[in-house]
Design a protein around this motif. Structure first.
Motif, PDB file in Angstrom:
ATOM      1  N   PRO A   1       1.095   3.134   4.889  1.00  0.00           N
ATOM      2  CA  PRO A   1       0.011   3.050   5.723  1.00  0.00           C
ATOM      3  C   PRO A   1      -0.181   1.921   6.362  1.00  0.00           C
ATOM      4  CG  PRO A   1      -0.223   3.883   3.339  1.00  0.00           C
ATOM      5  CD  PRO A   1       0.976   3.324   3.189  1.00  0.00           C
ATOM      6  N   ASP A   2       0.080   0.739   6.263  1.00  0.00           N
ATOM      7  CA  ASP A   2      -0.034  -0.538   7.039  1.00  0.00           C
ATOM      8  C   ASP A   2       0.814  -0.251   8.266  1.00  0.00           C
ATOM      9  OD1 ASP A   2      -1.174  -2.888   4.687  1.00  0.00           O
ATOM     10  OD2 ASP A   2      -2.424  -1.253   5.843  1.00  0.00           O
TER      11      ASP A   2
ATOM     12  N   ASP B   1       0.949  -1.320   0.036  1.00  0.00           N
ATOM     13  CA  ASP B   1       0.036  -0.001  -0.047  1.00  0.00           C
ATOM     14  C   ASP B   1       0.846   1.356  -0.117  1.00  0.00           C
ATOM     15  OD1 ASP B   1      -2.713  -0.938   2.307  1.00  0.00           O
ATOM     16  OD2 ASP B   1      -1.857  -2.032   0.468  1.00  0.00           O
TER      17      ASP B   1
ATOM     18  N   PHE C   1      -2.967   1.337  -5.926  1.00  0.00           N
ATOM     19  CA  PHE C   1      -3.824   0.796  -4.987  1.00  0.00           C
ATOM     20  C   PHE C   1      -4.241   1.824  -4.221  1.00  0.00           C
ATOM     21  CE2 PHE C   1      -5.763  -1.694  -1.798  1.00  0.00           C
ATOM     22  CZ  PHE C   1      -5.735  -0.934  -0.735  1.00  0.00           C
ATOM     23  N   GLN C   2      -3.753   2.950  -3.966  1.00  0.00           N
ATOM     24  CA  GLN C   2      -4.222   4.208  -2.911  1.00  0.00           C
ATOM     25  C   GLN C   2      -5.330   4.981  -3.893  1.00  0.00           C
ATOM     26  OE1 GLN C   2      -4.607   3.913   0.117  1.00  0.00           O
ATOM     27  NE2 GLN C   2      -2.631   3.003   0.481  1.00  0.00           N
TER      28      GLN C   2
ATOM     29  N   PHE D   1      -8.236   2.637  -3.779  1.00  0.00           N
ATOM     30  CA  PHE D   1      -8.716   2.647  -2.406  1.00  0.00           C
ATOM     31  C   PHE D   1      -9.238   3.881  -1.859  1.00  0.00           C
ATOM     32  CE2 PHE D   1      -9.521  -0.224   1.203  1.00  0.00           C
ATOM     33  CZ  PHE D   1      -9.499   0.838   2.216  1.00  0.00           C
ATOM     34  N   VAL D   2      -8.446   4.912  -2.070  1.00  0.00           N
ATOM     35  CA  VAL D   2      -9.009   6.345  -1.468  1.00  0.00           C
ATOM     36  C   VAL D   2      -9.529   7.064  -2.826  1.00  0.00           C
ATOM     37  CG1 VAL D   2      -7.975   8.310  -0.264  1.00  0.00           C
ATOM     38  CG2 VAL D   2      -7.184   5.987   0.320  1.00  0.00           C
TER      39      VAL D   2
ATOM     40  N   TRP E   1      -5.323  14.505  -1.829  1.00  0.00           N
ATOM     41  CA  TRP E   1      -6.440  13.496  -1.974  1.00  0.00           C
ATOM     42  C   TRP E   1      -6.059  12.456  -1.230  1.00  0.00           C
ATOM     43  CZ3 TRP E   1      -4.806   8.725  -3.418  1.00  0.00           C
ATOM     44  CH2 TRP E   1      -3.763   8.705  -4.217  1.00  0.00           C
ATOM     45  N   PHE E   2      -4.945  12.246  -0.684  1.00  0.00           N
ATOM     46  CA  PHE E   2      -4.503  11.292   0.289  1.00  0.00           C
ATOM     47  C   PHE E   2      -4.254  12.145   1.643  1.00  0.00           C
ATOM     48  CE2 PHE E   2      -3.745   7.054   1.198  1.00  0.00           C
ATOM     49  CZ  PHE E   2      -2.640   7.041   2.123  1.00  0.00           C
ATOM     50  N   SER E   3      -5.121  12.011   2.566  1.00  0.00           N
ATOM     51  CA  SER E   3      -5.283  13.272   3.597  1.00  0.00           C
ATOM     52  C   SER E   3      -4.208  12.695   4.572  1.00  0.00           C
ATOM     53  CB  SER E   3      -6.356  13.154   4.317  1.00  0.00           C
ATOM     54  OG  SER E   3      -7.364  13.380   3.537  1.00  0.00           O
ATOM     55  N   LEU E   4      -2.973  13.513   4.718  1.00  0.00           N
ATOM     56  CA  LEU E   4      -1.841  13.353   5.592  1.00  0.00           C
ATOM     57  C   LEU E   4      -2.093  14.453   6.826  1.00  0.00           C
ATOM     58  CD1 LEU E   4       1.156  12.776   3.383  1.00  0.00           C
ATOM     59  CD2 LEU E   4      -0.559  11.042   4.492  1.00  0.00           C
TER      60      LEU E   4
ATOM     61  N   ASP F   1       2.251   2.248   9.533  1.00  0.00           N
ATOM     62  CA  ASP F   1       1.599   3.307  10.458  1.00  0.00           C
ATOM     63  C   ASP F   1       0.399   3.081  11.260  1.00  0.00           C
ATOM     64  OD1 ASP F   1       2.759   5.921   8.306  1.00  0.00           O
ATOM     65  OD2 ASP F   1       4.005   4.495   9.461  1.00  0.00           O
ATOM     66  N   THR F   2      -0.293   2.400  10.535  1.00  0.00           N
ATOM     67  CA  THR F   2      -1.824   1.961  11.176  1.00  0.00           C
ATOM     68  C   THR F   2      -1.541   0.985  12.304  1.00  0.00           C
ATOM     69  OG1 THR F   2      -2.960   2.241   9.165  1.00  0.00           O
ATOM     70  CG2 THR F   2      -3.757   0.807  10.812  1.00  0.00           C
TER      71      THR F   2
ATOM     72  N   TRP G   1      -7.303   4.954  10.782  1.00  0.00           N
ATOM     73  CA  TRP G   1      -6.026   5.154  10.397  1.00  0.00           C
ATOM     74  C   TRP G   1      -5.617   6.572  10.688  1.00  0.00           C
ATOM     75  CZ3 TRP G   1      -6.157   9.462   7.250  1.00  0.00           C
ATOM     76  CH2 TRP G   1      -7.212   9.754   6.830  1.00  0.00           C
TER      77      TRP G   1
ATOM     78  N   ASP H   1       0.827  13.356  11.440  1.00  0.00           N
ATOM     79  CA  ASP H   1       1.028  12.223  10.713  1.00  0.00           C
ATOM     80  C   ASP H   1       2.008  12.586  10.037  1.00  0.00           C
ATOM     81  OD1 ASP H   1      -0.528  10.406   8.411  1.00  0.00           O
ATOM     82  OD2 ASP H   1       0.778   9.521   9.714  1.00  0.00           O
TER      83      ASP H   1
END
Ligand code: FO1
Length: 315
Positions: free
Chosen positions: A43-44, A32, A146-147, A150-151, A83-86, A46-47, A62, A90
């Motif tokens: 992401p994984d 990911d 993938f993101q 997914f996002v 679009w991928f919120s940081l 960090d999650t 997350w 984080d």
């Protein structure tokens, strides 16, 4: 434990309640991961880190709790990729990891520094220090990261395939390989079997290594009553022509683990799971109540080792 994101992190928490945290290792998916705004984001990893540190945002599952989004708002002003919120908190993780990787550290080393800083007693290991990128082929033929699927598209589009770019050239990290060889019990977490566990198994020799110790391996079904608790695993299984039931999960995992843990909701499918060649262990797997995760971890350990674990293991 072979881990993806949210579902795996919850199971890991249960394992930490049931066992000495220093005896628990998460082998985490890196498919990911993405580079965005010049930052390397995992992401994984960090999650799992944030969940085990008790710092995860419980609604999102997350990112960090008590977040603000000023940097993302600012990026929006420039038409940058937000679009991928940081979150602002984080971001420090991505800034640090990106800087350390640029200095030549491996993802395994940086992950150890980050988990130590969050005072985790268990260890989280990326499956590889090489780049493996999960990409999704949509039903209309488009190939997206993938993101982005997914996002970016909120996984609301039909897929026709998944690939793990770079997996053939990747090699398992020494630490991950050793952890799998040494593990008393190996648990395949209730993560998305296609895009969270799939990338782990796509790393050369990983599938053979896991299969070589099949009797000491247990998988926890991420599908309950034909559905995934969170995320698109059920839809993805169907879109790839597989059954989104515990039987479909058994078909994916039967060479890799002797036991499949299924939720009580699926008790009537236990025989069908056993017909696929896996032992079905029926028990509560929805980790919404305290203690369910720990009971699940103990049951998995017992199924894999045949030992009765009574409460805390001795120091
Ligand atoms: N998921 C979303 O649905 N929207 C996001 O904007 C988003 C940002 C994000 C940032 C950091 C991170 O560690 C995870 C993030 N996720 C987001 C979740 C992420 O897409 C998933 O955790 C995994 O990649 C799938 O398990």
């Amino acid at each position: 434990m072979l881990a993806g994101g949210v579902g795996a992190a919850r199971y890991l928490n249960g394992a930490l309640e049931a066992f000495d945290p220093r005896s628990v290792t998460g082998i985490v998916n890196v498919g990911d991961d993405l580079i965005l705004n010049g930052l390397y984001i995992s992401p994984d990893l960090d999650t799992c880190t944030y969940t085990l540190a008790g710092a995860i945002d419980p609604e999102r599952g997350w990112g960090l709790v008590d977040e603000s989004w000023r940097a993302m708002e600012g990026l929006g002003r420039y038409g940058g990729a937000n679009w991928f919120s940081l979150g602002d908190r984080d971001l420090s993780t991505h800034l640090y990891r990106t800087a350390r990787l640029a200095e030549g550290a491996t993802l395994t080393q940086v992950t150890a520094e980050i988990t130590r800083a969050w005072e985790l007693d268990c260890s989280l290991l990326p499956i590889t220090d090489d780049r493996v990128e999960t990409r999704v082929t949509l039903a209309d033929g488009r190939d997206v990261g993938f993101q982005e699927y997914f996002v970016g598209m909120a996984h609301s589009v039909e897929i026709s395939g998944v690939s793990f770019v770079g997996s053939e050239q990747a090699s398992m990290s020494k630490a991950a390989e050793q952890a799998i060889r040494d593990a008393e019990a190996l648990v395949i977490a209730p993560s998305n079997p296609i895009v969270s566990i799939g990338p782990l198994l796509a790393v050369p020799t990983m599938r053979e290594l896991v299969a070589s110790r099949r009797d000491r391996n247990v998988a926890v079904s991420p599908i309950i009553g034909g559905a995934a608790l969170k995320g698109p695993a059920d839809r993805m299984l169907r879109e790839l022509g597989e059954e989104s039931t515990v039987v479909g999960v058994a078909r994916r995992y039967r060479e890799l683990a002797a036991t499949l843990v299924i939720d009580e909701t699926d008790r009537d499918l236990a025989d069908a799971v056993e017909a696929e060649g896996m032992r079905a262990l029926v028990m509560p797997t929805i980790m919404s109540q305290p203690g369910v995760g720990a009971a699940l971890a103990r049951a998995c350990h017992q199924a894999a080792t045949g030992e009765q674990t009574v409460g805390e293991t001795s120091e």
